[in-house]
Design a protein around this motif. Structure first.
Motif, PDB file in Angstrom:
ATOM      1  N   VAL A  46      17.910-100.517  25.579  1.00 25.29           N
ATOM      2  CA  VAL A  46      17.229 -99.682  26.570  1.00 25.29           C
ATOM      3  C   VAL A  46      15.811 -99.306  26.114  1.00 25.29           C
ATOM      4  CG1 VAL A  46      17.314 -97.459  27.739  1.00 25.29           C
ATOM      5  CG2 VAL A  46      19.380 -98.804  27.535  1.00 25.29           C
ATOM      6  N   PHE A  47      15.705 -98.820  24.865  1.00 27.72           N
ATOM      7  CA  PHE A  47      14.398 -98.349  24.359  1.00 27.72           C
ATOM      8  C   PHE A  47      13.688 -99.394  23.499  1.00 27.72           C
ATOM      9  CE2 PHE A  47      17.112 -94.376  24.257  1.00 27.72           C
ATOM     10  CZ  PHE A  47      16.583 -93.831  25.423  1.00 27.72           C
ATOM     11  N   GLY A  48      14.400-100.465  23.153  1.00 24.86           N
ATOM     12  CA  GLY A  48      13.822-101.491  22.285  1.00 24.86           C
ATOM     13  C   GLY A  48      13.677-101.022  20.851  1.00 24.86           C
ATOM     14  N   ASP A  49      14.457-100.029  20.468  1.00 24.32           N
ATOM     15  CA  ASP A  49      14.293 -99.434  19.144  1.00 24.32           C
ATOM     16  C   ASP A  49      15.621 -98.861  18.644  1.00 24.32           C
ATOM     17  OD1 ASP A  49      12.649 -98.872  17.096  1.00 24.32           O
ATOM     18  OD2 ASP A  49      11.357 -97.457  18.179  1.00 24.32           O
ATOM     19  N   ARG A  50      15.749 -98.789  17.320  1.00 27.46           N
ATOM     20  CA  ARG A  50      16.902 -98.088  16.746  1.00 27.46           C
ATOM     21  C   ARG A  50      16.404 -96.831  16.031  1.00 27.46           C
ATOM     22  NH1 ARG A  50      17.740 -98.699  11.479  1.00 27.46           N
ATOM     23  NH2 ARG A  50      19.995 -98.479  11.580  1.00 27.46           N
TER      24      ARG A  50
ATOM     25  N   PHE B 295      13.385 -86.392  26.057  1.00 27.72           N
ATOM     26  CA  PHE B 295      13.349 -87.493  25.080  1.00 27.72           C
ATOM     27  C   PHE B 295      13.094 -88.821  25.811  1.00 27.72           C
ATOM     28  CE2 PHE B 295      15.793 -90.892  22.991  1.00 27.72           C
ATOM     29  CZ  PHE B 295      15.293 -90.848  21.690  1.00 27.72           C
ATOM     30  N   ILE B 296      13.804 -89.019  26.940  1.00 25.36           N
ATOM     31  CA  ILE B 296      13.676 -90.279  27.684  1.00 25.36           C
ATOM     32  C   ILE B 296      12.279 -90.385  28.318  1.00 25.36           C
ATOM     33  CG2 ILE B 296      14.519 -91.480  29.763  1.00 25.36           C
ATOM     34  CD1 ILE B 296      17.325 -90.449  28.959  1.00 25.36           C
ATOM     35  N   LYS B 297      11.787 -89.265  28.848  1.00 23.60           N
ATOM     36  CA  LYS B 297      10.461 -89.308  29.499  1.00 23.60           C
ATOM     37  C   LYS B 297       9.373 -89.704  28.500  1.00 23.60           C
ATOM     38  CE  LYS B 297      11.056 -86.400  33.534  1.00 23.60           C
ATOM     39  NZ  LYS B 297      11.077 -85.018  34.028  1.00 23.60           N
ATOM     40  N   ILE B 298       9.501 -89.198  27.270  1.00 25.20           N
ATOM     41  CA  ILE B 298       8.508 -89.578  26.245  1.00 25.20           C
ATOM     42  C   ILE B 298       8.567 -91.085  26.003  1.00 25.20           C
ATOM     43  CG2 ILE B 298       7.891 -89.339  23.789  1.00 25.20           C
ATOM     44  CD1 ILE B 298       8.918 -86.405  24.016  1.00 25.20           C
ATOM     45  N   ARG B 299       9.793 -91.617  25.894  1.00 24.39           N
ATOM     46  CA  ARG B 299       9.935 -93.074  25.651  1.00 24.39           C
ATOM     47  C   ARG B 299       9.320 -93.867  26.811  1.00 24.39           C
ATOM     48  NH1 ARG B 299      12.267 -90.782  21.966  1.00 24.39           N
ATOM     49  NH2 ARG B 299      10.335 -91.018  20.891  1.00 24.39           N
ATOM     50  N   ILE B 300       9.519 -93.378  28.059  1.00 24.52           N
ATOM     51  CA  ILE B 300       8.976 -94.098  29.226  1.00 24.52           C
ATOM     52  C   ILE B 300       7.442 -94.069  29.187  1.00 24.52           C
ATOM     53  CG2 ILE B 300       8.785 -94.092  31.759  1.00 24.52           C
ATOM     54  CD1 ILE B 300      11.702 -93.093  31.867  1.00 24.52           C
ATOM     55  N   GLN B 301       6.877 -92.904  28.858  1.00 25.15           N
ATOM     56  CA  GLN B 301       5.410 -92.809  28.766  1.00 25.15           C
ATOM     57  C   GLN B 301       4.881 -93.786  27.722  1.00 25.15           C
ATOM     58  OE1 GLN B 301       3.414 -91.524  30.826  1.00 25.15           O
ATOM     59  NE2 GLN B 301       5.099 -90.581  31.953  1.00 25.15           N
ATOM     60  N   GLU B 302       5.550 -93.843  26.568  1.00 27.71           N
ATOM     61  CA  GLU B 302       5.102 -94.766  25.506  1.00 27.71           C
ATOM     62  C   GLU B 302       5.151 -96.209  26.006  1.00 27.71           C
ATOM     63  OE1 GLU B 302       6.681 -92.096  21.699  1.00 27.71           O
ATOM     64  OE2 GLU B 302       7.783 -93.904  22.273  1.00 27.71           O
ATOM     65  N   HIS B 303       6.244 -96.548  26.727  1.00 27.31           N
ATOM     66  CA  HIS B 303       6.372 -97.919  27.246  1.00 27.31           C
ATOM     67  C   HIS B 303       5.259 -98.239  28.254  1.00 27.31           C
ATOM     68  CE1 HIS B 303      10.270 -98.144  25.321  1.00 27.31           C
ATOM     69  NE2 HIS B 303      10.444 -99.371  25.761  1.00 27.31           N
TER      70      HIS B 303
ATOM     71  N   ARG C 145      10.251-106.115  26.845  1.00 26.87           N
ATOM     72  CA  ARG C 145      10.984-105.991  25.577  1.00 26.87           C
ATOM     73  C   ARG C 145      12.389-105.431  25.758  1.00 26.87           C
ATOM     74  NH1 ARG C 145       6.199-102.229  23.631  1.00 26.87           N
ATOM     75  NH2 ARG C 145       6.581-101.704  25.807  1.00 26.87           N
ATOM     76  N   ASP C 146      12.585-104.669  26.837  1.00 24.94           N
ATOM     77  CA  ASP C 146      13.849-103.940  26.962  1.00 24.94           C
ATOM     78  C   ASP C 146      14.049-103.499  28.408  1.00 24.94           C
ATOM     79  OD1 ASP C 146      12.103-101.756  27.275  1.00 24.94           O
ATOM     80  OD2 ASP C 146      11.952-101.569  25.117  1.00 24.94           O
ATOM     81  N   PHE C 147      15.104-102.689  28.648  1.00 26.58           N
ATOM     82  CA  PHE C 147      15.429-102.233  30.001  1.00 26.58           C
ATOM     83  C   PHE C 147      14.254-101.475  30.642  1.00 26.58           C
ATOM     84  CE2 PHE C 147      17.023 -98.764  32.707  1.00 26.58           C
ATOM     85  CZ  PHE C 147      17.682 -99.493  33.680  1.00 26.58           C
ATOM     86  N   ILE C 148      13.625-100.586  29.877  1.00 31.70           N
ATOM     87  CA  ILE C 148      12.540 -99.782  30.452  1.00 31.70           C
ATOM     88  C   ILE C 148      11.390-100.681  30.912  1.00 31.70           C
ATOM     89  CG2 ILE C 148      10.802 -97.990  29.975  1.00 31.70           C
ATOM     90  CD1 ILE C 148      12.816 -96.548  28.247  1.00 31.70           C
ATOM     91  N   ASP C 149      11.005-101.659  30.075  1.00 28.76           N
ATOM     92  CA  ASP C 149       9.935-102.584  30.475  1.00 28.76           C
ATOM     93  C   ASP C 149      10.311-103.336  31.751  1.00 28.76           C
ATOM     94  OD1 ASP C 149       8.177-101.991  28.498  1.00 28.76           O
ATOM     95  OD2 ASP C 149       8.472-103.821  27.314  1.00 28.76           O
ATOM     96  N   CYS C 150      11.555-103.832  31.819  1.00 32.89           N
ATOM     97  CA  CYS C 150      11.988-104.592  33.010  1.00 32.89           C
ATOM     98  C   CYS C 150      11.901-103.705  34.244  1.00 32.89           C
ATOM     99  CB  CYS C 150      13.418-105.095  32.853  1.00 32.89           C
ATOM    100  SG  CYS C 150      13.581-106.344  31.587  1.00 32.89           S
TER     101      CYS C 150
END
Ligand code: HEM
Length: 321
Positions: free
Chosen positions: A15-19, A76-84, A94-99
Motif C-alpha cells: 500500500v505505502f511501498g515501504d516497511r 498517518f495515511i494522509k501524510i503518506r498520500i501527500q508524500e506520494h 510503486r504501490d497502491f497509493i500511486d495506482c
C-alpha cells in the motif's frame, strides 16, 4: 508486537511501498492505537454510542477514544498520500497509493467514478487495518494452540523437517506437500473464529432470502460463527481437531463450512494474501522454534472480544530448535 509489525509490513509494502522498522516507536504506537481502537469498537460503550449517539457524544468514556484513534491512523495515511503526490511518476506506479493517484487523474472529469482523495484515504485505511489486524490475530491463535497442544506442534515440525528441512526457508511451493500443517492452519482459523459476527452490511434494495423479506436499508449480519461451529458440518465442532481437514489417507480436504473470509460479492479481498502470509509466517516460526508455556504457567485459551475475537495477551517461550 514483533509479529504484529512483521505482518503489517507486508500490507505496508503493497500500500505505502515501504516497511517500518521494529525500532520505529511512532509506528509501534500506531499499531497499538489500531489494536485498542478495534477492541473498543466491539465493546459495550461503542454499542451504547450506536444506540444513542446524540447523548453519548457528550458522555465521557472509552468510546471517545475510538474517534481519536481513527483520526490518528487517518493522519498517518494522509501524510503518506501527500508524500506520494510529490514524487509520483505516473509511468511507473510503486504501490497502491500511486495506482490510485493515477486513476484520480484519469477520471478527473467523471466524479461518479469514485476516484478522489477521500476515497483513496479510506480504501488505504481499509487495506492497512484489515491487512494488519486479522492475520496477526490468527497467528496469535496459532501459537496459542501450539502451546496448548504440543503433540500437534511436534507433528507439524516433523512434517516440516521431512518436506523443507532446516537449511532453507519454507515457500508456497511446499504447501501442497504439507497437508497436516495446512490442516492445522485451517483449524486455527476455524477455532480462532476471529470475526464471529462478520462485517456489518446493509441491504441496498428489498431482498428475499430463504423465504424472509429483508427491507431496503436493513443492517445484516451474516454470522460466521454459525458455520464455523455448525454441529451438522463438523465432527467435533468445539475441539481443536486438525483431522477436520484431512481425509482417511491423511490428504488435505476442503470443507464447505470453512468460511472465515465470508463469501459472495463482499468476500474478503485479502483472502489469498492472508493464506500465503499465514502459511509462510507459521511454518517459518515453527521451523526455527518450539513454542511452550513458561514454567509454572497453565496453558489457557482465554479470549477477549472486541470487533475481533482474539486471545488475551499471553506469554510463551520460544526455544531455538
Ligand atoms: C486471516 C486473515 C483475514 C480474515 C479472517 C479476513 C476476513 C474478512 C471478512 C470476514 C471480511 C468481511 C466479508 C463480508 O463482509 O462478507 C473481510 C473484509 C475485508 N478484508 Fe479481510 N480478512 C483477512 C485478511 C485480510 C487481508 C490480509 C487484507 C488486505 C489485503 C484484507 C482486506 C479486507 C478488506 C479491504 C475488506 C473489506 C471488503 C469490502 O468491504 O468489500 N483482509 N475480511
Amino acid at each position: 508486537m514483533l509479529i504484529n509489525n512483521a505482518v503489517s509490513n507486508v500490507i505496508c509494502c503493497l500500500v505505502f511501498g515501504d516497511r517500518f522498522e521494529y525500532s520505529d516507536d511512532q509506528f509501534q504506537t500506531l499499531l497499538k492505537t489500531i489494536n485498542e481502537t478495534i477492541y473498543l469498537e466491539g465493546g459495550v460503550w461503542a454499542g451504547k454510542y450506536n444506540m444513542m449517539p446524540w447523548v453519548m457524544r457528550w458522555v465521557p468514556g472509552p468510546h471517545r477514544r475510538i474517534f481519536s484513534g481513527w483520526e490518528e491512523v487517518i493522519s498517518f495515511i494522509k501524510i503518506r498520500i501527500q508524500e506520494h503526490k510529490k514524487d509520483n511518476d505516473t509511468s511507473s506506479p510503486r504501490d497502491f497509493i500511486d495506482c490510485f493517484l493515477n486513476e484520480i487523474e484519469k477520471w478527473e472529469d467523471d466524479t461518479r467514478a469514485g476516484f478522489n482523495l477521500e476515497n483513496l484515504c479510506f480504501c488505504t485505511l481499509d487495506l492497512f487495518v484489515a491487512g494488519t489486524e486479522t492475520t496477526s490475530t490468527t497467528l496469535y491463535w496459532g501459537l496459542l494452540f501450539m502451546i496448548n497442544y504440543p503433540e500437534i506442534q511436534a507433528k507439524v515440525q516433523a512434517e516440516m523437517d521431512a518436506v523443507v528441512g532446516s537449511s532453507r526457508q519454507p515457500s508456497m511451493e511446499d504447501s501442497d506437500s504439507m497437508p497436516y500443517t495446512n490442516a492445522v492452519i485451517h483449524e486455527t482459523q476455524r477455532m480462532g473464529n476471529i470475526i464471529p459476527l462478520n462485517v456489518f452490511r446493509m441491504a441496498t434494495k428489498d431482498t428475499e432470502v430463504g423465504g424472509y423479506t429483508i427491507p431496503k436499508n436493513t443492517i445484516v449480519l451474516g454470522t460466521l460463527q454459525s458455520v464455523l461451529f455448525d454441529e451438522s458440518q463438523w465432527e467435533t465442532p468445539h475441539t481443536f481437531n486438525p483431522a477436520h481437514f484431512l481425509d482417511q489417507e491423511g490428504k488435505f480436504r476442503k470443507r464447505d463450512a470453512f468460511l472465515p473470509f465470508s463469501l459472495g460479492k463482499r468476500v474478503c479481498p485479502g483472502e489469498q494474501l492472508a493464506k500465503m502470509e499465514l502459511f509462510l509466517f507459521f511454518t517459518s516460526l515453527l521451523q526455527r522454534f518450539t513454542f511452550s508455556c513458561p514454567p509454572g504457567v497453565e496453558p489457557s485459551l482465554d479470549f477477549k472480544m472486541g470487533s475481533t475475537h482474539s486471545p488475551k495477551p499471553y506469554q510463551l517461550c520460544a526455544t531455538l530448535r
